[in-house]
Design a protein around this motif. Structure first.
Motif, PDB file in Angstrom:
ATOM      1  N   ALA A   3     -16.128 -13.492   4.749  1.00 16.08           N
ATOM      2  CA  ALA A   3     -14.947 -13.611   5.609  1.00 16.08           C
ATOM      3  C   ALA A   3     -13.847 -14.371   4.877  1.00 16.08           C
ATOM      4  O   ALA A   3     -12.670 -13.983   4.908  1.00 16.08           O
ATOM      5  N   PHE A   4     -14.254 -15.428   4.177  1.00 16.72           N
ATOM      6  CA  PHE A   4     -13.269 -16.231   3.459  1.00 16.72           C
ATOM      7  C   PHE A   4     -12.628 -15.413   2.338  1.00 16.72           C
ATOM      8  O   PHE A   4     -11.410 -15.419   2.160  1.00 16.72           O
ATOM      9  N   LEU A   5     -13.466 -14.678   1.599  1.00 19.93           N
ATOM     10  CA  LEU A   5     -12.924 -13.863   0.505  1.00 19.93           C
ATOM     11  C   LEU A   5     -12.003 -12.773   1.042  1.00 19.93           C
ATOM     12  O   LEU A   5     -10.967 -12.465   0.432  1.00 19.93           O
ATOM     13  N   SER A   6     -12.377 -12.202   2.204  1.00 14.87           N
ATOM     14  CA  SER A   6     -11.519 -11.172   2.801  1.00 14.87           C
ATOM     15  C   SER A   6     -10.165 -11.766   3.168  1.00 14.87           C
ATOM     16  O   SER A   6      -9.123 -11.123   3.005  1.00 14.87           O
ATOM     17  N   ALA A   7     -10.201 -13.003   3.683  1.00 21.47           N
ATOM     18  CA  ALA A   7      -8.945 -13.662   4.045  1.00 21.47           C
ATOM     19  C   ALA A   7      -8.070 -13.828   2.796  1.00 21.47           C
ATOM     20  O   ALA A   7      -6.859 -13.572   2.828  1.00 21.47           O
ATOM     21  N   LEU A   8      -8.693 -14.241   1.701  1.00 16.69           N
ATOM     22  CA  LEU A   8      -7.929 -14.412   0.464  1.00 16.69           C
ATOM     23  C   LEU A   8      -7.365 -13.073  -0.012  1.00 16.69           C
ATOM     24  O   LEU A   8      -6.231 -12.996  -0.498  1.00 16.69           O
ATOM     25  N   MET A   9      -8.163 -12.010   0.139  1.00 14.99           N
ATOM     26  CA  MET A   9      -7.690 -10.689  -0.280  1.00 14.99           C
ATOM     27  C   MET A   9      -6.500 -10.259   0.576  1.00 14.99           C
ATOM     28  O   MET A   9      -5.516  -9.716   0.072  1.00 14.99           O
ATOM     29  N   ALA A  10      -6.624 -10.527   1.889  1.00 22.57           N
ATOM     30  CA  ALA A  10      -5.524 -10.166   2.784  1.00 22.57           C
ATOM     31  C   ALA A  10      -4.256 -10.915   2.391  1.00 22.57           C
ATOM     32  O   ALA A  10      -3.153 -10.346   2.374  1.00 22.57           O
ATOM     33  N   LEU A  11      -4.446 -12.174   2.034  1.00 23.74           N
ATOM     34  CA  LEU A  11      -3.310 -12.999   1.613  1.00 23.74           C
ATOM     35  C   LEU A  11      -2.661 -12.416   0.355  1.00 23.74           C
ATOM     36  O   LEU A  11      -1.435 -12.309   0.247  1.00 23.74           O
ATOM     37  N   ALA A  12      -3.514 -12.027  -0.598  1.00 22.51           N
ATOM     38  CA  ALA A  12      -2.989 -11.462  -1.844  1.00 22.51           C
ATOM     39  C   ALA A  12      -2.201 -10.180  -1.576  1.00 22.51           C
ATOM     40  O   ALA A  12      -1.142  -9.951  -2.162  1.00 22.51           O
ATOM     41  N   LEU A  13      -2.742  -9.365  -0.656  1.00 22.50           N
ATOM     42  CA  LEU A  13      -2.032  -8.130  -0.306  1.00 22.50           C
ATOM     43  C   LEU A  13      -0.710  -8.446   0.383  1.00 22.50           C
ATOM     44  O   LEU A  13       0.326  -7.846   0.108  1.00 22.50           O
ATOM     45  N   ASN A  14      -0.784  -9.414   1.289  1.00 21.37           N
ATOM     46  CA  ASN A  14       0.392  -9.824   2.062  1.00 21.37           C
ATOM     47  C   ASN A  14       1.552 -10.220   1.141  1.00 21.37           C
ATOM     48  O   ASN A  14       2.701  -9.829   1.350  1.00 21.37           O
ATOM     49  N   TYR A  15       1.212 -10.993   0.130  1.00 21.53           N
ATOM     50  CA  TYR A  15       2.254 -11.492  -0.757  1.00 21.53           C
ATOM     51  C   TYR A  15       2.296 -10.739  -2.085  1.00 21.53           C
ATOM     52  O   TYR A  15       2.679 -11.309  -3.097  1.00 21.53           O
ATOM     53  N   ALA A  16       1.887  -9.482  -2.042  1.00 21.12           N
ATOM     54  CA  ALA A  16       1.911  -8.702  -3.282  1.00 21.12           C
ATOM     55  C   ALA A  16       3.333  -8.700  -3.847  1.00 21.12           C
ATOM     56  O   ALA A  16       4.304  -8.510  -3.101  1.00 21.12           O
ATOM     57  N   PRO A  17       3.486  -8.948  -5.133  1.00 22.74           N
ATOM     58  CA  PRO A  17       4.820  -9.108  -5.714  1.00 22.74           C
ATOM     59  C   PRO A  17       5.630  -7.816  -5.688  1.00 22.74           C
ATOM     60  O   PRO A  17       6.857  -7.868  -5.676  1.00 22.74           O
ATOM     61  N   SER A  18       4.943  -6.682  -5.703  1.00 21.15           N
ATOM     62  CA  SER A  18       5.699  -5.435  -5.698  1.00 21.15           C
ATOM     63  C   SER A  18       4.878  -4.354  -5.017  1.00 21.15           C
ATOM     64  O   SER A  18       3.657  -4.492  -4.862  1.00 21.15           O
ATOM     65  N   MET A  19       5.538  -3.292  -4.620  1.00 23.15           N
ATOM     66  CA  MET A  19       4.822  -2.168  -4.043  1.00 23.15           C
ATOM     67  C   MET A  19       3.802  -1.626  -5.033  1.00 23.15           C
ATOM     68  O   MET A  19       2.708  -1.199  -4.666  1.00 23.15           O
ATOM     69  N   PHE A  20       4.199  -1.658  -6.281  1.00 19.77           N
ATOM     70  CA  PHE A  20       3.324  -1.132  -7.316  1.00 19.77           C
ATOM     71  C   PHE A  20       2.018  -1.913  -7.375  1.00 19.77           C
ATOM     72  O   PHE A  20       0.912  -1.347  -7.392  1.00 19.77           O
ATOM     73  N   ALA A  21       2.150  -3.249  -7.355  1.00 24.80           N
ATOM     74  CA  ALA A  21       0.946  -4.086  -7.406  1.00 24.80           C
ATOM     75  C   ALA A  21       0.084  -3.850  -6.182  1.00 24.80           C
ATOM     76  O   ALA A  21      -1.146  -3.759  -6.266  1.00 24.80           O
ATOM     77  N   MET A  22       0.757  -3.718  -5.037  1.00 24.98           N
ATOM     78  CA  MET A  22      -0.001  -3.509  -3.806  1.00 24.98           C
ATOM     79  C   MET A  22      -0.784  -2.198  -3.864  1.00 24.98           C
ATOM     80  O   MET A  22      -1.958  -2.126  -3.504  1.00 24.98           O
ATOM     81  N   GLN A  23      -0.099  -1.170  -4.364  1.00 22.54           N
ATOM     82  CA  GLN A  23      -0.749   0.127  -4.475  1.00 22.54           C
ATOM     83  C   GLN A  23      -1.956   0.058  -5.412  1.00 22.54           C
ATOM     84  O   GLN A  23      -3.024   0.588  -5.129  1.00 22.54           O
ATOM     85  N   GLU A  24      -1.749  -0.647  -6.517  1.00 19.49           N
ATOM     86  CA  GLU A  24      -2.845  -0.821  -7.477  1.00 19.49           C
ATOM     87  C   GLU A  24      -4.060  -1.447  -6.794  1.00 19.49           C
ATOM     88  O   GLU A  24      -5.193  -1.004  -6.970  1.00 19.49           O
ATOM     89  N   ILE A  25      -3.757  -2.500  -6.034  1.00 23.91           N
ATOM     90  CA  ILE A  25      -4.846  -3.238  -5.389  1.00 23.91           C
ATOM     91  C   ILE A  25      -5.581  -2.343  -4.390  1.00 23.91           C
ATOM     92  O   ILE A  25      -6.808  -2.263  -4.391  1.00 23.91           O
ATOM     93  N   VAL A  26      -4.807  -1.659  -3.560  1.00 23.80           N
ATOM     94  CA  VAL A  26      -5.428  -0.829  -2.529  1.00 23.80           C
ATOM     95  C   VAL A  26      -6.260   0.274  -3.176  1.00 23.80           C
ATOM     96  O   VAL A  26      -7.413   0.518  -2.791  1.00 23.80           O
ATOM     97  N   PHE A  27      -5.707   0.912  -4.187  1.00 26.86           N
ATOM     98  CA  PHE A  27      -6.462   1.973  -4.855  1.00 26.86           C
ATOM     99  C   PHE A  27      -7.714   1.414  -5.520  1.00 26.86           C
ATOM    100  O   PHE A  27      -8.771   2.031  -5.501  1.00 26.86           O
TER     101      PHE A  27
END
Lengths: 331, 252
Positions: free
Chosen positions: A153-177
């Motif tokens: 749960a804690f790691l998921s929260a951190l992942m959500a945070l990272a996605l939330n503050y993704a520096p760019s759409m590109f980075a976010m897409q990379e992460i999701v993929f």
């Protein structure tokens, strides 16, 4: 002694090279498989390059990753005495994923091919270490699961945070993929990086096969059969962390293989949690390779992610489990 | 043949003292019953004997040897333990469950023969290929007993093996344990049924709040005064030819 179960296992072994051939023949470009194979590793033709530099490592990686996930699932279910356990439960996958996400987040992932997998394996070990410490001395299986859920749960929260503050759409897409899991664009580098960890992890899990057998009677009985002490569960956990962590590190999070495969093959090994280890490795390898063949032959604008495919195989399987439990078949 | 000596044993469970300052001997060829109210420390004592819980104080001796100095695998060969309400996690065939009793022995060439022999001893040969999750309570207990017997352990420990069984299966199981004792093994069982304990056991250890309140033959231990004091129940023992009918009367 050849009975029906052993015959099916034998067929699975025979199916491996056939599936491998099918995988090598699959892809956006039609290649002449025979000559390309014959030209060997150092072949110069474009067919040979496609075969040996693109398709072969990808297919072999599918086998290695599938085997790691299948065996990890079997070890986890055996250790927790629970048919619904999967390797992700102890934070292995999310630990590896978080480490990978942080790299993708800062755009460092492509600086060198091995940085991401190495850190992801590290992340898997750190996550399992946290679960182990949180569960405490002589933890029962249920406490381990609880600790795993908490760390997850804690790691998921951190992942959500990272996605939330993704520096760019590109980075976010990379992460999701990346989270969806994929075997695309993987080469020999990733295979050679994952292989030693998967082999070491498999050996560790295999060394605990008699512990898993004894554990099928319960923890107290296992101790009375001579399997007391922390080294047995520790060996299994480290084995799972190494094998599954390496698999996630090179292929992203691919769900359901670790959950479904042990279920599928358990009847074939007469429910023996020891033999289930290698049988699940075999079936996991085959299942992931076949899923990847599906991905390779899927025609669409976007690449179909293999994590989505395995989830599509896994979820209906869950429906079936529930329905058969309703009919009174033991899980 | 294994004489087990317990010297001033203390056992902790969940951070609390469950057994304290307990000394006794378990003799080969004898069936010993451990009785006492819930929470008296019966299971903790058996777990300490089986090596599942470590002694907090005192020591256990197997023959001449300090039990804690015996390597785990060797100790598992010496003593076989059936916990309270053991439930197999997977639907193993009965013969495969019995074979788990051979794990402490490593590779055993005559595995199959020994498994079938153990099943035969408890009159469960017909169950060999049945999945254990489909067995009735009594059948499962017999298969589990075969698991205890298959390794030829000198010390057999059962924690309330007759619980949840019907009277026929209770008697059958107790006869099985009796036979094992008669064949020279050391058998110790935690029992709630004082009538069964009186009928089948050679020796009774009566526990109260972790301490040994009394020990001796059933005739010595099972007196209305002693049982009344420990259980808080008035009762009668009607002895006929050394066998007791135990009749609990009312709560004191």
């Amino acid at each position: 002694m050849l009975n029906r179960s052993n015959a099916i296992l034998g067929l699975l072994v025979l199916a491996l090279p056939l599936a491998l051939l099918a995988a090598l023949a699959s892809g956006p470009v039609d290649i002449d498989l025979g000559p390309a194979l014959a030209s060997g590793w150092a072949g110069q033709g474009s067919d040979a390059v496609i075969l040996w530099q693109l398709r072969m490592p990808r297919a072999l990686l599918a086998l290695v990753v599938g085997a790691a996930l299948g065996m990890g699932g079997a070890a986890m279910q055996g250790m927790l005495r629970n048919p619904l356990a999967e390797p992700a439960l102890l934070g292995v996958s999310s630990g590896a994923a978080l480490a990978a996400i942080l790299l993708l987040y800062y755009g460092l992932a492509w600086q060198s091919g091995w940085l991401l997998p190495v850190l992801a394996i590290g992340g898997a070990f750190v996550a399992v270490g946290c679960v182990w410490l949180l569960a405490g001395r002589g933890a029962s299986a249920s406490r381990l699961v609880l600790a795993g859920v908490a760390i997850n749960a804690f790691l998921s929260a951190l992942m959500a945070l990272a996605l939330n503050y993704a520096p760019s759409m590109f980075a976010m897409q990379e992460i999701v993929f990346w989270l969806l899991g994929s075997l695309a664009n993987r080469g020999w580098d990733q295979l050679l990086l994952a292989l030693p960890f998967v082999v070491a992890g498999a050996l560790l899990m295999f060394s605990g096969r008699n512990y898993l057998r004894a554990l099928s009677l319960g923890e107290a009985s296992a101790v009375s059969l001579g399997f007391g002490g922390r080294r047995y569960p520790l060996a299994i956990l480290l084995g799972i962390a190494a094998a599954v962590g390496a698999a996630v590190a090179v292929a992203g999070t691919i769900g359901f293989i670790g959950l479904v495969v042990p279920h599928l093959v358990r009847p074939l090994v007469k429910q023996d949690p020891g033999r289930l280890l290698w049988a699940s490795a075999l079936a996991g390898a085959l299942l992931l390779l076949m899923a990847d063949i599906l991905v390779l032959n899927f025609i669409g604008a976007q690449e179909l992610r293999i994590g989505a495919v395995t989830a599509f195989i896994g979820a209906p399987f869950f429906f079936w489990l529930i329905v058969s439990a309703r009919r009174g078949v033991a899980l | 043949m294994l004489l087990v000596t317990v010297r001033e044993l203390a056992v902790d469970r969940h951070g609390q003292r469950a057994v304290d300052n307990l000394s006794c001997r378990l003799h080969p060829g004898e069936l010993t019953a451990v009785v006492g109210p819930n929470g008296a420390g019966k299971s903790s004592l058996l777990q300490a004997l089986a090596g599942v819980l470590p002694p907090a104080r005192g020591r256990l001796e197997f023959g001449e040897q300090d039990a804690s100095a015996i390597p785990a695998a060797r100790r598992a060969q010496l003593c076989a333990y059936l916990p309270q309400a053991e439930m197999p996690a997977w639907s193993l065939a009965a013969r495969d469950l019995v074979a788990l009793g051979l794990l402490p022995w490593g590779k055993t060439p005559d595995r199959n023969a020994r498994v079938l022999d153990a099943l035969r001893q408890v009159d469960a040969l017909g169950l060999a290929n049945r999945p254990v999750t489909q067995l009735s309570g009594g059948e499962l207990r017999r298969v589990q007993l075969a698991r205890l017997l298959v390794g030829n352990a000198a010390l057999i420990i059962g924690d309330e093996p007759t619980a949840a069984l019907d009277i026929r299966h209770q008697l059958q199981l107790m006869q099985n344990f009796r036979q094992q004792a008669d064949s020279g093994r050391t058998v110790v069982l935690a029992l709630h049924d004082l009538g069964l304990a009186a009928r089948y056991c050679d020796r009774v250890l009566l526990l109260e709040a972790g301490c040994l309140r009394a020990s001796g033959s059933p005739l010595e231990v099972f007196t209305p005064d002693l049982i009344g004091a420990v259980y808080g129940v008035s009762c009668e023992f009607r002895w006929r030819d050394g066998v007791a009918d135990f009749v609990p009367l009312e709560v004191l």
